[in-house]
Scaffold this motif. Structure first.
Motif, PDB file in Angstrom:
ATOM      1  N   ASP A   1       0.784  -1.255  -0.145  1.00  0.00           N
ATOM      2  CA  ASP A   1      -0.106  -0.023   0.048  1.00  0.00           C
ATOM      3  C   ASP A   1       0.716   1.302  -0.090  1.00  0.00           C
ATOM      4  N   ALA A   2       2.208   1.308  -0.133  1.00  0.00           N
ATOM      5  CA  ALA A   2       3.159   2.349  -0.021  1.00  0.00           C
ATOM      6  C   ALA A   2       3.806   2.311  -1.213  1.00  0.00           C
ATOM      7  N   GLU A   3       4.066   3.483  -1.921  1.00  0.00           N
ATOM      8  CA  GLU A   3       5.070   3.474  -3.143  1.00  0.00           C
ATOM      9  C   GLU A   3       6.404   4.218  -2.747  1.00  0.00           C
ATOM     10  N   TYR A   4       7.128   3.691  -3.185  1.00  0.00           N
ATOM     11  CA  TYR A   4       8.515   4.388  -3.038  1.00  0.00           C
ATOM     12  C   TYR A   4       8.939   5.227  -4.175  1.00  0.00           C
ATOM     13  N   VAL A   5       9.817   6.151  -4.056  1.00  0.00           N
ATOM     14  CA  VAL A   5      10.307   6.763  -5.094  1.00  0.00           C
ATOM     15  C   VAL A   5      11.921   6.339  -5.277  1.00  0.00           C
ATOM     16  N   THR A   6      12.330   6.267  -6.637  1.00  0.00           N
ATOM     17  CA  THR A   6      13.824   5.994  -6.979  1.00  0.00           C
ATOM     18  C   THR A   6      14.691   7.176  -7.425  1.00  0.00           C
ATOM     19  N   LEU A   7      15.655   7.485  -6.402  1.00  0.00           N
ATOM     20  CA  LEU A   7      16.390   8.568  -6.734  1.00  0.00           C
ATOM     21  C   LEU A   7      17.179   8.350  -8.319  1.00  0.00           C
ATOM     22  N   ASP A   8      17.913   9.027  -8.847  1.00  0.00           N
ATOM     23  CA  ASP A   8      18.453   8.839 -10.188  1.00  0.00           C
ATOM     24  C   ASP A   8      19.902   7.916  -9.825  1.00  0.00           C
ATOM     25  N   ASP A   9      20.447   8.025  -8.589  1.00  0.00           N
ATOM     26  CA  ASP A   9      21.739   7.142  -8.501  1.00  0.00           C
ATOM     27  C   ASP A   9      21.120   5.508  -8.133  1.00  0.00           C
ATOM     28  N   GLY A  10      19.730   5.459  -8.113  1.00  0.00           N
ATOM     29  CA  GLY A  10      19.348   4.179  -7.739  1.00  0.00           C
ATOM     30  C   GLY A  10      18.889   3.918  -6.305  1.00  0.00           C
ATOM     31  N   ARG A  11      18.961   4.798  -5.571  1.00  0.00           N
ATOM     32  CA  ARG A  11      18.780   4.606  -4.262  1.00  0.00           C
ATOM     33  C   ARG A  11      16.861   4.584  -4.198  1.00  0.00           C
ATOM     34  N   ASN A  12      16.205   3.879  -3.219  1.00  0.00           N
ATOM     35  CA  ASN A  12      15.018   3.989  -3.237  1.00  0.00           C
ATOM     36  C   ASN A  12      14.584   4.798  -1.788  1.00  0.00           C
ATOM     37  N   LEU A  13      13.405   5.471  -1.926  1.00  0.00           N
ATOM     38  CA  LEU A  13      13.146   6.310  -0.442  1.00  0.00           C
ATOM     39  C   LEU A  13      11.746   6.404  -0.356  1.00  0.00           C
ATOM     40  N   CYS A  14      11.429   5.800   0.811  1.00  0.00           N
ATOM     41  CA  CYS A  14       9.978   5.836   1.208  1.00  0.00           C
ATOM     42  C   CYS A  14       9.319   7.331   1.192  1.00  0.00           C
ATOM     43  N   LEU A  15       7.988   7.453   0.883  1.00  0.00           N
ATOM     44  CA  LEU A  15       7.112   8.823   0.929  1.00  0.00           C
ATOM     45  C   LEU A  15       7.482   9.515   2.359  1.00  0.00           C
ATOM     46  N   GLU A  16       7.656   8.847   3.315  1.00  0.00           N
ATOM     47  CA  GLU A  16       7.656   9.453   4.794  1.00  0.00           C
ATOM     48  C   GLU A  16       9.326  10.220   4.896  1.00  0.00           C
ATOM     49  N   CYS A  17       9.902   9.542   4.438  1.00  0.00           N
ATOM     50  CA  CYS A  17      11.567  10.118   4.239  1.00  0.00           C
ATOM     51  C   CYS A  17      11.670  11.057   3.141  1.00  0.00           C
ATOM     52  N   LEU A  18      10.973  10.907   2.255  1.00  0.00           N
ATOM     53  CA  LEU A  18      10.951  11.929   0.813  1.00  0.00           C
ATOM     54  C   LEU A  18      10.458  13.186   1.337  1.00  0.00           C
ATOM     55  N   GLY A  19       9.161  13.007   2.566  1.00  0.00           N
ATOM     56  CA  GLY A  19       8.721  14.190   3.114  1.00  0.00           C
ATOM     57  C   GLY A  19       9.332  15.241   3.451  1.00  0.00           C
ATOM     58  N   SER A  20      10.713  14.888   4.024  1.00  0.00           N
ATOM     59  CA  SER A  20      11.496  16.135   4.672  1.00  0.00           C
ATOM     60  C   SER A  20      12.906  16.056   3.938  1.00  0.00           C
ATOM     61  N   ALA A  21      13.138  15.428   2.780  1.00  0.00           N
ATOM     62  CA  ALA A  21      14.419  15.127   2.284  1.00  0.00           C
ATOM     63  C   ALA A  21      14.848  16.478   1.849  1.00  0.00           C
ATOM     64  N   VAL A  22      16.087  16.489   1.982  1.00  0.00           N
ATOM     65  CA  VAL A  22      17.234  17.781   1.585  1.00  0.00           C
ATOM     66  C   VAL A  22      17.606  17.433   0.233  1.00  0.00           C
ATOM     67  N   MET A  23      17.258  18.192  -0.646  1.00  0.00           N
ATOM     68  CA  MET A  23      17.609  17.913  -2.233  1.00  0.00           C
ATOM     69  C   MET A  23      18.541  18.804  -2.834  1.00  0.00           C
ATOM     70  N   ASP A  24      18.827  19.950  -2.418  1.00  0.00           N
ATOM     71  CA  ASP A  24      20.017  20.535  -3.089  1.00  0.00           C
ATOM     72  C   ASP A  24      20.957  21.487  -1.972  1.00  0.00           C
ATOM     73  N   THR A  25      21.896  22.021  -2.530  1.00  0.00           N
ATOM     74  CA  THR A  25      22.890  22.762  -1.575  1.00  0.00           C
ATOM     75  C   THR A  25      22.383  23.766  -0.980  1.00  0.00           C
ATOM     76  N   SER A  26      21.670  24.532  -1.866  1.00  0.00           N
ATOM     77  CA  SER A  26      21.254  25.971  -1.045  1.00  0.00           C
ATOM     78  C   SER A  26      20.053  25.462  -0.182  1.00  0.00           C
ATOM     79  N   GLU A  27      19.212  24.566  -0.420  1.00  0.00           N
ATOM     80  CA  GLU A  27      18.229  24.018   0.595  1.00  0.00           C
ATOM     81  C   GLU A  27      18.772  23.481   1.867  1.00  0.00           C
ATOM     82  N   CYS A  28      19.996  23.118   1.969  1.00  0.00           N
ATOM     83  CA  CYS A  28      20.787  22.653   3.042  1.00  0.00           C
ATOM     84  C   CYS A  28      21.383  23.571   3.897  1.00  0.00           C
ATOM     85  N   GLN A  29      21.603  24.782   3.137  1.00  0.00           N
ATOM     86  CA  GLN A  29      22.521  25.993   4.084  1.00  0.00           C
ATOM     87  C   GLN A  29      21.580  26.261   5.599  1.00  0.00           C
ATOM     88  N   PRO A  30      20.454  26.354   5.544  1.00  0.00           N
ATOM     89  CA  PRO A  30      19.954  26.877   6.732  1.00  0.00           C
ATOM     90  C   PRO A  30      20.201  25.797   7.796  1.00  0.00           C
TER      91      PRO A  30
END
Ligand SMILES: [Zn+2]
Ligand SMILES: [Zn+2]
Ligand SMILES: [Zn+2]
Length: 347
Positions: free
Chosen positions: A94-123
């Motif tokens: 009942d849960a769908e995962y996403v696949t990052l382009d380096d092949g890693r899989n991520l659940c939607l709960e982890c994706l919910g707060s995922a940090v995706m680029d360098t500027s987003e990570c600065q704070p």
């Protein structure tokens, strides 16, 4: 059960239908159809939702995750069932995962707060630096921080003269001058739940001091990213403060202690603001950078703490456990003074 029953009264405790010629099972002095009993008491797999099969000896062999308390058929370890690279949970039906382009899989709960680029990570990086300042361990130099893909991280790792790290490295404190591809634009979710459209650009890193830069793998939840940053920043602090020639176990151990301490501080501040938000309805919507964490995020944070505490390796795991003992007993400051003098944790 030691009693005589009228055939019409001998009914299954769960479906209340009479038990006629088929076999039955007794549980807590109550009778059940064999099939109803199985439905009630035979363990089901949390991944495929089928009964967990018996092995060749007629025993039910089920695997369980020690933190998440989910049980599953042993076969899912080998049958290609996807596992979240961050929280280790297996993909359920009942849960769908996403696949990052380096092949890693991520659940939607982890994706919910995922940090995706360098500027987003600065704070977040600034938060961690403040955390070090609060411990009287201000990092005196400006150390650049870059979010990178897995391949860029591994290439940078190869470019380092000496670094001992795990096969599943998620962060790196660079000491050499290198060119690193950093993520300059966050990817988006494309067809088939694949993450795409990531934009990277090369960045030349020159060395101003003993530390060139801190690299962190992209796409991990905020609390995981933060604990990796705290770990790598501690490597930087040690180098900038003249801690040299530490054994891997002492160095990685004390870095894990800082990662664990930061997670602790986040989980405490998160639950404190949860309490605050229940007492006034207006504060629920005002989520600051350290704002109310959802129960989900707090649970994830506890999992990342558990991962550090229960790590099986002697370097990271035993190192953390010894370092944590020392810090609990003598405090962080005294432990660091002792490490500087002796190269070891105080016992
Ligand atoms: Zn299963
Ligand atoms: Zn996950
Ligand atoms: Zn490390």
């Amino acid at each position: 059960m030691g009693a005589l029953w009228h055939p019409n009264c001998f009914r299954c405790d769960t479906c209340h239908q009479p038990i006629v010629d088929e076999g039955f099972r007794v549980h807590n002095d109550r009778p059940y159809h064999t099939s109803c009993y199985k439905e009630l008491y035979h363990p089901k797999c949390d991944v495929c939702e089928q009964f967990i099969p018996m092995n060749t000896e007629g025993l039910i062999e089920c695997w369980a995750h020690p933190f998440w308390r989910i049980q599953y058929c042993p076969s899912h370890e080998m049958d290609g069932t996807r596992k979240c690279c961050s929280c280790e949970r297996m993909e359920r039906r009942d849960a769908e995962y996403v696949t990052l382009d380096d092949g890693r899989n991520l659940c939607l709960e982890c994706l919910g707060s995922a940090v995706m680029d360098t500027s987003e990570c600065q704070p977040l990086y600034l938060d961690i630096q403040e955390f070090f300042e609060g411990l009287n361990m201000k990092i005196q130099q400006q150390v650049p921080m870059l979010l990178v893909e897995r391949q860029a991280l591994n290439e940078a790792l190869d470019g380092e003269k000496s670094h001992h790290h795990l096969p599943e490295t998620r962060g790196l404190c660079l000491a050499e001058e290198q060119i690193v591809r950093t993520i300059s634009r966050r990817p988006r979710l494309g067809a088939g739940n694949r993450i795409m459209g990531i934009k990277t650009e090369p960045q030349r890193l020159t060395r101003q001091c003993e530390v060139t830069a801190i690299l962190v793998l992209y796409g991990l939840p905020r609390l995981s990213t933060g604990s990796i940053l705290a770990h790598e920043l501690m490597h930087a602090w040690l180098r900038l403060n003249g801690y040299r020639n530490l054994s891997d176990k002492v160095e990685e151990g004390i870095c894990q202690v800082l990662a664990h301490m930061w997670l602790d501080s986040e989980i405490v501040s998160g639950s404190a603001s949860n309490i605050a938000s229940t007492s006034s309805s207006s504060s629920a919507s005002t989520s600051s950078k350290k704002g109310a964490k959802s129960q989900l995020e707090t649970k994830l944070g506890e999992f990342f703490k558990y991962q550090i505490e229960a790590h099986p390796s002697s370097t990271y795991g035993d190192g953390f456990r010894a370092g944590n003992q020392a810090v609990l007993k003598y405090g962080l400051r005294n432990t660091l003074i002792h490490i500087k003098m002796t190269g070891n944790f105080p016992v």
